[in-house]
Design an enzyme around this catalytic site. Structure first.
Site, PDB file in Angstrom:
ATOM      1  N   CYS A 107      44.587   7.055  39.989  1.00 34.20           N
ATOM      2  CA  CYS A 107      45.038   6.338  38.792  1.00 34.20           C
ATOM      3  C   CYS A 107      43.918   5.982  37.819  1.00 34.20           C
ATOM      4  O   CYS A 107      44.176   5.357  36.796  1.00 34.20           O
ATOM      5  CB  CYS A 107      45.793   5.079  39.195  1.00 34.20           C
TER       6      CYS A 107
ATOM      7  N   CYS B 237      26.996   5.305  58.124  1.00 27.34           N
ATOM      8  CA  CYS B 237      28.278   5.538  58.813  1.00 27.34           C
ATOM      9  C   CYS B 237      28.896   6.898  58.479  1.00 27.34           C
ATOM     10  O   CYS B 237      29.819   7.322  59.153  1.00 27.34           O
ATOM     11  CB  CYS B 237      29.262   4.416  58.490  1.00 27.34           C
TER      12      CYS B 237
ATOM     13  N   ARG C 263      31.210  -4.395  54.412  1.00 24.34           N
ATOM     14  CA  ARG C 263      30.968  -2.959  54.237  1.00 24.34           C
ATOM     15  C   ARG C 263      32.302  -2.291  53.943  1.00 24.34           C
ATOM     16  O   ARG C 263      33.136  -2.117  54.826  1.00 24.34           O
ATOM     17  CB  ARG C 263      30.343  -2.348  55.501  1.00 24.34           C
TER      18      ARG C 263
ATOM     19  N   CYS D 122      47.689   1.648  42.331  1.00 22.87           N
ATOM     20  CA  CYS D 122      48.564   2.746  42.783  1.00 22.87           C
ATOM     21  C   CYS D 122      48.756   2.787  44.296  1.00 22.87           C
ATOM     22  O   CYS D 122      49.456   3.649  44.804  1.00 22.87           O
ATOM     23  CB  CYS D 122      48.021   4.083  42.299  1.00 22.87           C
TER      24      CYS D 122
ATOM     25  N   HIS E 204      45.373   4.876  49.630  1.00 20.00           N
ATOM     26  CA  HIS E 204      44.506   4.525  50.751  1.00 20.00           C
ATOM     27  C   HIS E 204      43.084   4.928  50.367  1.00 20.00           C
ATOM     28  O   HIS E 204      42.837   6.056  49.949  1.00 20.00           O
ATOM     29  CB  HIS E 204      44.939   5.272  52.019  1.00 20.00           C
TER      30      HIS E 204
ATOM     31  N   CYS F 139      33.950   0.866  53.569  1.00 20.04           N
ATOM     32  CA  CYS F 139      33.723   2.243  54.007  1.00 20.04           C
ATOM     33  C   CYS F 139      34.822   3.096  53.375  1.00 20.04           C
ATOM     34  O   CYS F 139      35.981   3.016  53.779  1.00 20.04           O
ATOM     35  CB  CYS F 139      33.785   2.264  55.535  1.00 20.04           C
TER      36      CYS F 139
ATOM     37  N   CYS G 218      44.029   0.841  46.689  1.00 16.23           N
ATOM     38  CA  CYS G 218      43.924   0.560  45.263  1.00 16.23           C
ATOM     39  C   CYS G 218      45.062  -0.387  44.864  1.00 16.23           C
ATOM     40  O   CYS G 218      46.221  -0.144  45.211  1.00 16.23           O
ATOM     41  CB  CYS G 218      43.998   1.866  44.482  1.00 16.23           C
TER      42      CYS G 218
ATOM     43  N   CYS H 270      39.364   5.147  41.053  1.00 20.75           N
ATOM     44  CA  CYS H 270      40.385   5.714  41.924  1.00 20.75           C
ATOM     45  C   CYS H 270      40.749   7.103  41.406  1.00 20.75           C
ATOM     46  O   CYS H 270      41.051   7.268  40.223  1.00 20.75           O
ATOM     47  CB  CYS H 270      41.613   4.816  41.942  1.00 20.75           C
TER      48      CYS H 270
END
Length: 131
Positions: free
Chosen positions: A50, A65, A117, A99, A102, A119, A96, A47
């Site tokens: 964090c 995709c 999947r 933290c 998104h 994404c 996550c 992430c």
């Protein structure tokens, strides 16, 4: 896992504008624009907010995709799934677990062994190569 809590102002000070928009305001990067979309580097994706490990490169696959895709997270507790009904769709958002950044969405159209999947926006990730 202990949660990492910061104010939006604190996040804004530590992230670049695109990272802040995607990770904290639930934006998205343009398809096929992310630095990890086509990478094949062996390592662990963390992430960007964090540094929590999220995905192993061995679970990455080319879904076509436009965003990095993985068939499973690094562990069962790495992320939280949230029902997302924005933009006139029903999807499953992934954030996550440490933290609550998104990351992207998970869909039931991935390869075996999970059929999932994940994404994920490249801007939310930091790849740490294996040595």
């Amino acid at each position: 896992m202990e949660k990492l809590n910061k104010t939006l102002d604190e996040w804004k000070a530590m992230l670049d504008p695109e990272q802040y928009n995607v990770c904290r305001l639930k934006g998205t990067e343009r398809p096929f624009s992310g630095k990890y979309n086509a990478t094949k580097t062996d390592g662990v994706y963390h992430c960007v907010c964090c540094n929590e490990p999220l995905f192993d490169s061995s679970a990455k696959f080319d879904s076509g995709c436009g965003w990095p895709s993985f068939y499973q997270p690094i562990g069962d507790s790495a992320m939280i799934e949230i029902r997302d009904v924005s933009h006139g769709m029903v999807r499953t958002e992934v954030v996550c677990a440490k933290c609550e950044a998104h990351l992207g969405h998970v869909f039931p159209d991935g390869p075996p062994p999970t059929g999932l999947r994940y994404c994920i926006n490249s801007v939310c990730l930091d790849l740490v190569p294996r040595t």
